[in-house]
Design a protein around this motif. Structure first.
Motif, PDB file in Angstrom:
ATOM      1  N   GLN A  41       4.137 -10.697  -4.075  1.00  0.00           N
ATOM      2  CA  GLN A  41       3.867  -9.801  -2.945  1.00  0.00           C
ATOM      3  C   GLN A  41       2.445  -9.964  -2.440  1.00  0.00           C
ATOM      4  O   GLN A  41       2.187  -9.935  -1.237  1.00  0.00           O
ATOM      5  CB  GLN A  41       4.125  -8.351  -3.356  1.00  0.00           C
ATOM      6  N   VAL A  45       1.154 -12.007   1.296  1.00  0.00           N
ATOM      7  CA  VAL A  45       0.245 -11.401   2.279  1.00  0.00           C
ATOM      8  C   VAL A  45      -0.996 -12.260   2.451  1.00  0.00           C
ATOM      9  O   VAL A  45      -1.502 -12.459   3.561  1.00  0.00           O
ATOM     10  CB  VAL A  45      -0.133  -9.968   1.853  1.00  0.00           C
ATOM     11  N   HIS A  54      -3.968  -8.331   6.931  1.00  0.00           N
ATOM     12  CA  HIS A  54      -3.992  -7.234   5.970  1.00  0.00           C
ATOM     13  C   HIS A  54      -4.703  -7.662   4.694  1.00  0.00           C
ATOM     14  O   HIS A  54      -4.710  -8.833   4.349  1.00  0.00           O
ATOM     15  CB  HIS A  54      -2.563  -6.835   5.570  1.00  0.00           C
ATOM     16  N   PRO A  55      -5.270  -6.691   3.981  1.00  0.00           N
ATOM     17  CA  PRO A  55      -5.692  -6.983   2.616  1.00  0.00           C
ATOM     18  C   PRO A  55      -4.429  -7.067   1.748  1.00  0.00           C
ATOM     19  O   PRO A  55      -3.336  -6.775   2.229  1.00  0.00           O
ATOM     20  CB  PRO A  55      -6.539  -5.770   2.231  1.00  0.00           C
ATOM     21  N   THR A  56      -4.558  -7.469   0.500  1.00  0.00           N
ATOM     22  CA  THR A  56      -3.361  -7.501  -0.340  1.00  0.00           C
ATOM     23  C   THR A  56      -3.103  -6.152  -0.985  1.00  0.00           C
ATOM     24  O   THR A  56      -1.986  -5.825  -1.300  1.00  0.00           O
ATOM     25  CB  THR A  56      -3.485  -8.564  -1.441  1.00  0.00           C
ATOM     26  N   ARG A  57      -4.172  -5.379  -1.161  1.00  0.00           N
ATOM     27  CA  ARG A  57      -4.001  -4.021  -1.686  1.00  0.00           C
ATOM     28  C   ARG A  57      -4.693  -3.068  -0.738  1.00  0.00           C
ATOM     29  O   ARG A  57      -5.601  -3.450  -0.005  1.00  0.00           O
ATOM     30  CB  ARG A  57      -4.646  -3.839  -3.049  1.00  0.00           C
ATOM     31  N   ILE A  58      -4.311  -1.808  -0.803  1.00  0.00           N
ATOM     32  CA  ILE A  58      -4.893  -0.838   0.111  1.00  0.00           C
ATOM     33  C   ILE A  58      -4.925   0.509  -0.582  1.00  0.00           C
ATOM     34  O   ILE A  58      -4.079   0.804  -1.428  1.00  0.00           O
ATOM     35  CB  ILE A  58      -4.068  -0.805   1.417  1.00  0.00           C
ATOM     36  N   HIS A  59      -5.931   1.298  -0.242  1.00  0.00           N
ATOM     37  CA  HIS A  59      -6.056   2.607  -0.884  1.00  0.00           C
ATOM     38  C   HIS A  59      -4.864   3.486  -0.508  1.00  0.00           C
ATOM     39  O   HIS A  59      -4.406   3.447   0.626  1.00  0.00           O
ATOM     40  CB  HIS A  59      -7.352   3.283  -0.437  1.00  0.00           C
ATOM     41  N   ARG A  60      -4.404   4.288  -1.476  1.00  0.00           N
ATOM     42  CA  ARG A  60      -3.119   4.955  -1.216  1.00  0.00           C
ATOM     43  C   ARG A  60      -3.200   5.998  -0.104  1.00  0.00           C
ATOM     44  O   ARG A  60      -2.200   6.264   0.561  1.00  0.00           O
ATOM     45  CB  ARG A  60      -2.521   5.543  -2.493  1.00  0.00           C
ATOM     46  N   VAL A  63      -2.056   4.502   3.430  1.00  0.00           N
ATOM     47  CA  VAL A  63      -0.670   4.196   3.810  1.00  0.00           C
ATOM     48  C   VAL A  63       0.083   5.477   4.160  1.00  0.00           C
ATOM     49  O   VAL A  63       1.210   5.424   4.630  1.00  0.00           O
ATOM     50  CB  VAL A  63       0.089   3.418   2.722  1.00  0.00           C
TER      51      VAL A  63
ATOM     52  N   VAL B   5      -0.470  -1.801  -9.319  1.00  0.00           N
ATOM     53  CA  VAL B   5      -1.045  -3.125  -9.177  1.00  0.00           C
ATOM     54  C   VAL B   5      -1.401  -3.710 -10.528  1.00  0.00           C
ATOM     55  O   VAL B   5      -1.459  -4.914 -10.693  1.00  0.00           O
ATOM     56  CB  VAL B   5      -2.287  -3.059  -8.271  1.00  0.00           C
ATOM     57  N   GLU B  23      -6.144   3.643  -7.639  1.00  0.00           N
ATOM     58  CA  GLU B  23      -5.799   4.381  -6.424  1.00  0.00           C
ATOM     59  C   GLU B  23      -5.179   3.464  -5.367  1.00  0.00           C
ATOM     60  O   GLU B  23      -4.838   3.908  -4.288  1.00  0.00           O
ATOM     61  CB  GLU B  23      -7.060   5.022  -5.830  1.00  0.00           C
ATOM     62  N   GLU B  24      -5.075   2.169  -5.677  1.00  0.00           N
ATOM     63  CA  GLU B  24      -4.603   1.244  -4.653  1.00  0.00           C
ATOM     64  C   GLU B  24      -3.128   0.921  -4.809  1.00  0.00           C
ATOM     65  O   GLU B  24      -2.590   0.946  -5.913  1.00  0.00           O
ATOM     66  CB  GLU B  24      -5.426  -0.048  -4.709  1.00  0.00           C
ATOM     67  N   VAL B  25      -2.494   0.640  -3.680  1.00  0.00           N
ATOM     68  CA  VAL B  25      -1.097   0.208  -3.708  1.00  0.00           C
ATOM     69  C   VAL B  25      -1.007  -1.160  -3.042  1.00  0.00           C
ATOM     70  O   VAL B  25      -1.942  -1.595  -2.374  1.00  0.00           O
ATOM     71  CB  VAL B  25      -0.185   1.207  -2.972  1.00  0.00           C
ATOM     72  N   LEU B  26       0.133  -1.820  -3.205  1.00  0.00           N
ATOM     73  CA  LEU B  26       0.300  -3.147  -2.628  1.00  0.00           C
ATOM     74  C   LEU B  26       0.664  -3.049  -1.154  1.00  0.00           C
ATOM     75  O   LEU B  26       1.442  -2.196  -0.747  1.00  0.00           O
ATOM     76  CB  LEU B  26       1.410  -3.895  -3.364  1.00  0.00           C
ATOM     77  N   VAL B  27       0.066  -3.928  -0.362  1.00  0.00           N
ATOM     78  CA  VAL B  27       0.330  -3.911   1.072  1.00  0.00           C
ATOM     79  C   VAL B  27       1.795  -4.267   1.356  1.00  0.00           C
ATOM     80  O   VAL B  27       2.430  -3.678   2.220  1.00  0.00           O
ATOM     81  CB  VAL B  27      -0.645  -4.860   1.785  1.00  0.00           C
ATOM     82  N   TRP B  28       2.323  -5.244   0.637  1.00  0.00           N
ATOM     83  CA  TRP B  28       3.764  -5.490   0.654  1.00  0.00           C
ATOM     84  C   TRP B  28       4.308  -4.812  -0.570  1.00  0.00           C
ATOM     85  O   TRP B  28       3.927  -5.233  -1.643  1.00  0.00           O
ATOM     86  CB  TRP B  28       4.053  -6.991   0.617  1.00  0.00           C
ATOM     87  N   PRO B  29       5.048  -3.757  -0.540  1.00  0.00           N
ATOM     88  CA  PRO B  29       5.762  -3.214   0.618  1.00  0.00           C
ATOM     89  C   PRO B  29       5.138  -1.969   1.247  1.00  0.00           C
ATOM     90  O   PRO B  29       5.616  -1.559   2.291  1.00  0.00           O
ATOM     91  CB  PRO B  29       7.072  -2.803  -0.034  1.00  0.00           C
ATOM     92  N   ASP B  30       4.092  -1.387   0.681  1.00  0.00           N
ATOM     93  CA  ASP B  30       3.744  -0.020   1.098  1.00  0.00           C
ATOM     94  C   ASP B  30       3.144   0.098   2.484  1.00  0.00           C
ATOM     95  O   ASP B  30       3.211   1.145   3.100  1.00  0.00           O
ATOM     96  CB  ASP B  30       2.792   0.605   0.070  1.00  0.00           C
ATOM     97  N   LEU B  31       2.546  -0.960   2.999  1.00  0.00           N
ATOM     98  CA  LEU B  31       2.040  -0.901   4.367  1.00  0.00           C
ATOM     99  C   LEU B  31       2.970  -1.652   5.320  1.00  0.00           C
ATOM    100  O   LEU B  31       3.303  -1.177   6.402  1.00  0.00           O
ATOM    101  CB  LEU B  31       0.625  -1.487   4.436  1.00  0.00           C
ATOM    102  N   LEU B  32       3.415  -2.838   4.873  1.00  0.00           N
ATOM    103  CA  LEU B  32       4.210  -3.669   5.783  1.00  0.00           C
ATOM    104  C   LEU B  32       5.542  -3.025   6.127  1.00  0.00           C
ATOM    105  O   LEU B  32       6.016  -3.127   7.257  1.00  0.00           O
ATOM    106  CB  LEU B  32       4.439  -5.049   5.160  1.00  0.00           C
TER     107      LEU B  32
END
Ligand code: HEM
Lengths: 251, 280
Positions: A41, A45, A54-60, A63, B5, B23-32
């Protein structure tokens, strides 16, 4: 490494997956397997040109839909939709005062889905103006312009102006009464500025009143000049979001 | 859907503190995924809207046939509305230019990290926003009514007399008062400065007062009063910015709505009941 990537027993699904996503052709295109493990995943990305904005991770918190309401993304999506529908309109439209109006009529009556494409282009243009204002308000009320994002806010204001100009230049192209007089009123406002006003107006419409010279100028700005500029500024805008450490968060 | 992660991170490769990573989540799937859904929903919405409503196409352009009213596109009708109340250069060029520059300057006025990254993160931000929105809406509407002679009409209905000329509107100040004739033609440059197409030599004082000075003064003083009132709820720069930005957006919306819906033939102000008739 993630345990899920080492199945203990091969089922037929695993075999199918192997054949579909771990073959030479798939991997020549995508570099990573199907994004069903955290590793893939992130790889998909990071290595895909369209996703790597996009970054590969993002602060919760980011989203959460209520943080951005997706407004910047939707503005960008409108831009993409307008590019596609606009390119289709270009196949049928000639920017000449003798043809422009009848071209639009013909597009609406004799071209398959022509009316639909024109409608989509029109309504998305209105929506983009609305969305860009809403996006600006979301950025403001979440205090997201603060350092180090000052300059990205400035880039945003430039994008806002470009969006308005894109919409304004497109307004003239159908060459109907609405278009003609809206642009006449609008460019008269510019003409009222002291010292440079009349000269700028003359430059904008290529004469003293809106006519062929003005139409071709607005057309050129609308289909190539302003979209290119907007694309460049959007690239900077998105790049800066990443460089400034993602979306703003409380310290 | 939030995938941890941690599973993907090789042990001991903690580049940043562990707590932040968690505190971070994966962009695939949580943003995309939400982005994709938003794109699909918007595409469907515009497809449906575009089958339901056609883009307007009037008669072919005719430079000899001026429609009444002639209007700019809706997002410029705020400026066209301003144009009815002040010097055209001020309304059509100077005010929007200054507004854009002020907007760009917002982060440079307010550069600390108070309230960053959360909705209405500073004390009383919602209260300031609500007050500022109401204040600016009322002020803008009142100013437009004043300059459209509406107060005079009401006054006349009640008392049977006109208001004094200076209270009737900006045009009343310019034309309704017995200005001495020299004030219409005050030389302020000893020579004729002719710059491109503009002349700078004499000053028409009543015009200058009613179409330039009073509008500029109003546009400067009302926001300052607003910010001063809002100081009680939040004396920081962020508080001032919330008041200022909200006030700007509210007046902008009011001007746009009035310019779009409330201006009929000859750009006369329409009463609310006529607006309903037009839209029905
Ligand atoms: C064509 C116009 C624009 C496009 C396509 C666009 C796109 C985006 C996108 C996709 C984001 C990511 C977060 C989000 O969706 O909210 C974003 C963030 C941002 N935008 Fe825009 N934007 C535009 C105009 C503007 C304007 C008019 C402003 C302000 C005046 C602005 C200021 C910002 C800032 C400061 C951020 C960072 C927000 C944060 O850190 O939370 N943008 N923009």
């Amino acid at each position: 490494m993630a345990v899920s990537e080492q199945p203990t027993r091969q089922t037929w699904q695993d075999l199918l997956y192997e054949k579909l996503f771990h073959n030479y052709i798939w991997q020549s295109i995508f570099r990573s397997g199907y994004p069903n493990t955290p590793r893939n995943q992130m790889l998909v990305v990071a290595t895909n040109v369209f996703l790597h904005l996009h970054p590969t991770r993002i602060h919760r918190t980011h989203v959460k839909i209520t943080h951005t309401y997706c407004l910047g993304g939707l503005t960008f999506f409108m831009f993409l939709g307008l590019t596609v529908t606009g390119a289709m309109l270009m196949f049928y439209y000639v920017p000449s005062v003798n043809r422009a109006y009848t071209d639009i009529q013909t597009l609406q009556t004799s071209v398959q889905f022509g009316q639909l494409m024109r409608n989509m282009h029109r309504w998305m243009a209105h929506a983009m103006v609305l969305l860009v204002f809403m996006h600006m308000m979301r950025v403001f009320y979440t205090g997201a312009y603060k350092p180090p994002r000052e300059f990205n806010w400035v880039v945003g204001v430039v994008l806002l102006v470009l969006t308005l100009l894109l919409s304004f230049t497109g307004y003239l192209l159908p060459w109907d009464q609405l278009a003609y007089w809206a642009i006449t009123v609008g460019t008269n406002m510019v003409g009222s500025a002291p010292i440079f006003g009349p000269k700028v107006r003359f430059m904008l419409i290529g004469g003293f009143s809106v006519d062929q010279a003005g139409l071709i100028r607005f057309y050129t700005l609308h289909v190539i000049g302003l979209p290119l500029l907007a694309a460049v500024f959007m690239a900077v805008h998105f790049w800066r979001i990443r460089r400034d450490g993602g979306l703003a968060r409380p310290l | 859907m939030a995938t941890a992660v941690q599973a993907a991170r090789p042990a001991g490769a903690a580049a940043r503190p562990r707590r932040e990573r968690e505190e971070e989540v994966l962009v695939w799937p949580d943003l995309l995924f939400p982005e994709f859904i938003a794109a699909v929903v918007f595409t469907m919405t515009f497809l449906v809207l575009s089958t339901a409503a056609n883009a307007p196409l009037l008669e072919m352009a005719n430079s000899n046939l001026t429609p009444n009213p002639s209007k700019a596109p809706w997002y410029f009708l705020n400026l066209q509305e301003l144009l009815l109340h002040m010097n055209p250069a001020l309304a059509g060029v100077i005010v929007p230019t200054v507004a854009i520059l002020l907007l760009m300057a917002v982060p440079y006025f307010d550069g600390d990290h108070e309230g960053q990254g959360v909705w209405f993160g500073t004390p009383n931000a919602v209260k300031i926003m609500a007050f500022s929105a109401i204040y600016s809406t009322v002020a803008t509407v009142a100013l437009i009514l004043y300059d459209s002679l509406k107060f005079d009409q009401v006054w006349q209905m009640i008392t049977g007399h006109h208001m004094p000329a200076w209270a009737q509107g900006l045009a009343g100040i310019q034309h309704g008062i017995q200005w001495p004739s020299w004030s219409l033609n005050i030389p302020y440059l000893p020579f004729n400065l002719h710059l491109m197409d503009s002349d700078f030599r004499t000053l028409d004082f009543p015009y200058f007062l009613s179409q330039i000075l009073i509008p500029i003064g109003t546009m400067a003083i009302l926001p300052l009063v607003l910010i001063w009132i809002c100081r009680r709820w939040d004396p920081t720069r962020r508080g001032a910015m919330v008041a200022f930005f909200t006030g700007f957006m509210a007046s902008w919306v009011v001007l746009t709505v009035i310019g779009t819906a409330f201006r009929g033939e000859g750009l006369q102000l329409l009463p609310v009941w006529d607006v309903w008739n037009i839209m029905a």
